[in-house]
Each structure stands twice: as C-alpha cells, then as structure tokens.
Scaffold this motif. Sequence first.
Motif, mmCIF file in Angstrom:
data_model
loop_
_atom_site.group_PDB
_atom_site.id
_atom_site.type_symbol
_atom_site.label_atom_id
_atom_site.label_comp_id
_atom_site.label_asym_id
_atom_site.label_seq_id
_atom_site.Cartn_x
_atom_site.Cartn_y
_atom_site.Cartn_z
ATOM 1 N N PRO A 68 0.822 -1.210 0.000
ATOM 2 C CA PRO A 68 0.000 0.000 0.000
ATOM 3 C C PRO A 68 0.858 1.264 0.000
ATOM 4 N N LYS A 69 0.309 2.296 -0.650
ATOM 5 C CA LYS A 69 1.027 3.583 -0.716
ATOM 6 C C LYS A 69 1.334 4.096 0.686
ATOM 7 N N ASN A 70 2.420 4.798 0.810
ATOM 8 C CA ASN A 70 2.808 5.447 2.073
ATOM 9 C C ASN A 70 3.025 4.495 3.229
ATOM 10 N N ILE A 71 3.187 3.221 2.932
ATOM 11 C CA ILE A 71 3.317 2.262 4.036
ATOM 12 C C ILE A 71 4.579 2.544 4.865
ATOM 13 N N LEU A 72 5.592 3.131 4.229
ATOM 14 C CA LEU A 72 6.833 3.395 4.965
ATOM 15 C C LEU A 72 6.742 4.686 5.791
ATOM 16 N N LYS A 73 5.621 5.407 5.626
ATOM 17 C CA LYS A 73 5.497 6.679 6.371
ATOM 18 C C LYS A 73 4.453 6.568 7.473
ATOM 19 N N MET A 74 4.047 5.372 7.790
ATOM 20 C CA MET A 74 2.934 5.233 8.729
ATOM 21 C C MET A 74 3.355 5.252 10.193
#
Length: 508
Positions: A68-74
């Motif tokens: 999923p998009k932005n998974i590393l920014k969660m």
Amino acid sequence: MKSIQILIVDMGSQYTLVIGRTLRELGYRAAVLSPGKAEGWLKSNKPKAIILSGGSASVYEKNSPKPPKNILKMDVPILGICYGMQWISHKTGGLVAPHHERKEYGEAIVKFDTKNTLFHGIKHKNIVWASHGDSVEKVPAGFKITARSADGKVIEAMSNTVRKIWGVQFHPEVTHTKEGKKILVNFLERISGCEKDWQPADMVDDIRNETAKVASGKKAIIGFSGGVDSTTLSAVLAPVFGKNLLAVCIDTGALRRNELEEIKFNADAAGVNLKVVKAASRFQKAIGRQTHSELKRKKFKKLYGRILEEEAKKFGADFIVQGSLATDLIESGSAGKADLIKSHHNVGLNLKVKELYPFRNLFKYEVRELARQLKLPRSISQRQPFPGPGLFIRIIGEPPKKDKLDIVRWADGEVSDILKKHKVYENVSQLIVALDCQRTVGIKGDGRVYAYSVIVRGVRTLDFMTAEGVQFPSEVRREISTAVTKHPKIVRVFFDETNKPPATTEME
Ligand code: XMP
C-alpha cells in the motif's frame, strides 16, 4: 475481541501463509492481505506491526507487487522479508542487483549483529533458509547492515531504527531458519509492542460476552447454510440466546444431494433449533431465464434477504445474525468497521432488521479452529466451502431451470461419491462440478444425440486467493467419465486443471 495488531502484506510468496501460521503458533493473530486489500484495510485500522512478505518477482519487473502507498510513512514498525526487504531498499534509494551468482536457495550460514534488537538473544553465527535471485547490493542511506552471509558476499539484513524499518533477506518463518521464531518474536514484542492474542478458547468467551452485552434476553435468527461459518457461529451463540435463537435454512432448490440432511445434522451438532424454509419455486421465479452469473447472484441475494426478513418477523427476532468473516467484509470494501451491530450497511443484504456480525474480525482458519475448540465433528471443521447461490452458478449457458439443477446435482453427487471412495475428496479444498449446456454430439444406444457436458474441477488452496488445479489420478478420472455419462443428457466430461489465476474457482 481485540482488534488485529499485525498486518502481513502478501507480496506473492509461497511462504506468506506460513508467516501467518508461525505467528499463530507463537500466540499472535494476523491479517494476511493482498496489497490492494491491505490498502483498504489500513484506512480504518492501525496495526502495531507490518510484515511485507517475500515474493517471486523482481523489483525491476513492470508489474511487480507493491505494498500500500505510504506504508513506509505510517510510523508503524515494518519488517520486510526477502522480496519485502528488496522492495524497501529499492524504494528508499538502496541498490538491488539481479545477482544470480549470489542467489541462495536452501540453508545458508549467516553472521548476525546481535546488538540489533531484531537479533537479540540469538547466536552470532546461525543457519537460515534463503531463497532468492536478486539481492540488496547497497543499503539505502540511513540503513545499517545487520547481518551478512558467512562469506560476507550477501547482505542478509538491514535496519533503520529511526524510521522503524527492518529487512531480512532470508525467511525467518521457515523452520529451517534455526532461530527464526526468536527473530519474529523480537520484531513483534521488543520492537512493535504486540501482545499475544491468539487464544482460540478465549475467543469463544469474548464473542459470547460481546454478543450478550447487546443481545441478552432478545431474539435472533441466523441464516444457516450448514457451512463451517454459520454452524460454528450457531454453536458459539447457542448458550447466549438459548431458545431465543432460531437457525433458518432456506432451501433454494439449488442444494447438493443429501445436503439438507447434512444441514440438519450440523444444526443438531451446533445445538440450535432449525427451521427449513422451502423456497425453490420462489427462487426459480426470481432468477427466471437469467444466464449471467452476476445477475443470477443479485437476484438470488435480493430474494434471500427478503425471506430472512420474513422469517425474522415470524419469529419476532430483534436481530439477524450473519456469519460474515473479516475476508467477506474486506472483499466488499467494508473492512474495519468494527461495530458489532449494523442496521444498514453495504456488505450484505440491507435488511430492515438489525444485523449482528460476531465473526467480523475472524478469518477462515480461526473459525475452523473455533469449531475444533467447540468439539464440533471434523466433517464441520473441515467442510469444503460451497457458494451461497449454490448450484445456480454451476449451470453454464442456459437458465438454471429445475431440470438442469437436477442434472448437475446428480453429477455432483456421483463425482463426490467416487472421490470419497478413492479418498481423494478430503485432499481437495473444494470440488466444483458444473453443467455446460453447450450441446455437442455423442452416441447413446444406437443413435446420435446432442447433449450436455459436465466439467469437474478440484482446487487445492489455503485462502482461495490463488489455487492449484488438482490432477485426479487417471483411474479416478476414467471412473468419473464412465459414471457421469450414464446420464442420458450427458455425453462428455471435461476435467479442468487450470490454476487460479488465471481461472477462478467457480466456472460461473
Ligand atoms: P472464485 O470463483 O472467486 O471463488 O475463485 C472463491 C471462493 O468463493 C466461493 N464463491 C462464492 N461464495 N457466494 C458465496 O457465498 C458467491 O456468490 C460465490 N462465488 C464464489 C467459491 O465457491 C470459492 O470457494
């Protein structure tokens, strides 16, 4: 019941479900979702830990899986395994190289930085299981190398504790990785703060207590198909409602041979009163001359809902209990709406009576485990799934009129009996027998006839997202062809061994 703490994003590895199973063995529940479904689920859920599984693709392939998009920014700790680690590296400025000379397949010896929390308490030099062609050649800026192969050539692990990202090139979930379980527990407990929550026995009590809070002293009906979900849910709720719970089985005219007897047996085993509503002619009328599977499903669903409402009214029910699982809600885009009660929703039937979804946080494997906990017979806990619209969606090319239903029911019964006799039936996840109404020529007695074909399909799968088409032994195939073509209207039998994808389970 507590919400799910761990999300496993399935990036296509054969080991993804092994991760889920290993976590359960360790005492943790996890949602295993494809990237698309995980994206939807994350909109209304915040897990404590995310695992990106391995996968067979290369990050350089055009359609390689992407989480999923932005998974590393969660701001949620993430562990990338194998392809998962390569994807993280590729995404954050590292270098992944298709180093086939550095590929590993099988056991590998690895030296770990045991000061890294992920590797706390394990031996510095250790055996792991690895299976990859590509590998991380250069870790992204801000990442540390935390393990290397004994010869120093392969980067086996990396981490960026500030960004809460960890990666391992090998598979900790596989038993051949000697201390893989310790690594997973370190990730879940020391890094992510997860607590053990997979205790099937507690789950039964949790669901009973939660339901009793809203439904104590009230009346409910449950749509009862005799499948593992509705049977297990009935067994869980029977003590909560007592006589105030009625299992309603709608006989649509599209059930299999002897299925009504099985349904009665299962209701008995679950300890609920059963009412069978005979509605074959209503379904025939509603589906009419429809041949398109989606339209058949829509018409089926509408009438099914109406009959449930009628039955709820007759019984004076305050609730209609549904056995929908987390996966059903995810499929229909309603995952994570964690209320027990929904009076209006876009999942099921939009009924006027309030609906209860006590299994809304559960996955199929958990329901099967609950069935075992409740000591329901194995025929229930291991029961093959069967689609709600039943044999209606197993008639291809002509309206599913009663005469066609009778033929496919008979053929399904014959094939099932043969597979059971040869002990093949219990080794397939689902058997599908469909009637192809395209007429082809054949010989019956002394004359040529134009008649139907039967398609036999067995699939083996863990989650039905992908499946392997089963190849039945040749003597079993021959016995099936001989038996099924005894029907005057059947001249051919086809065996469909196609995998999913590209084929689906059902023929429609
Ligand atoms: P497919 O064909 O999508 O099927 O690979 C996956 C699983 O879902 C079942 N299935 C249904 N179940 N209502 C149901 O309750 C339906 O309309 C329906 N369509 C497919 C199918 O039997 C298989 O187990």
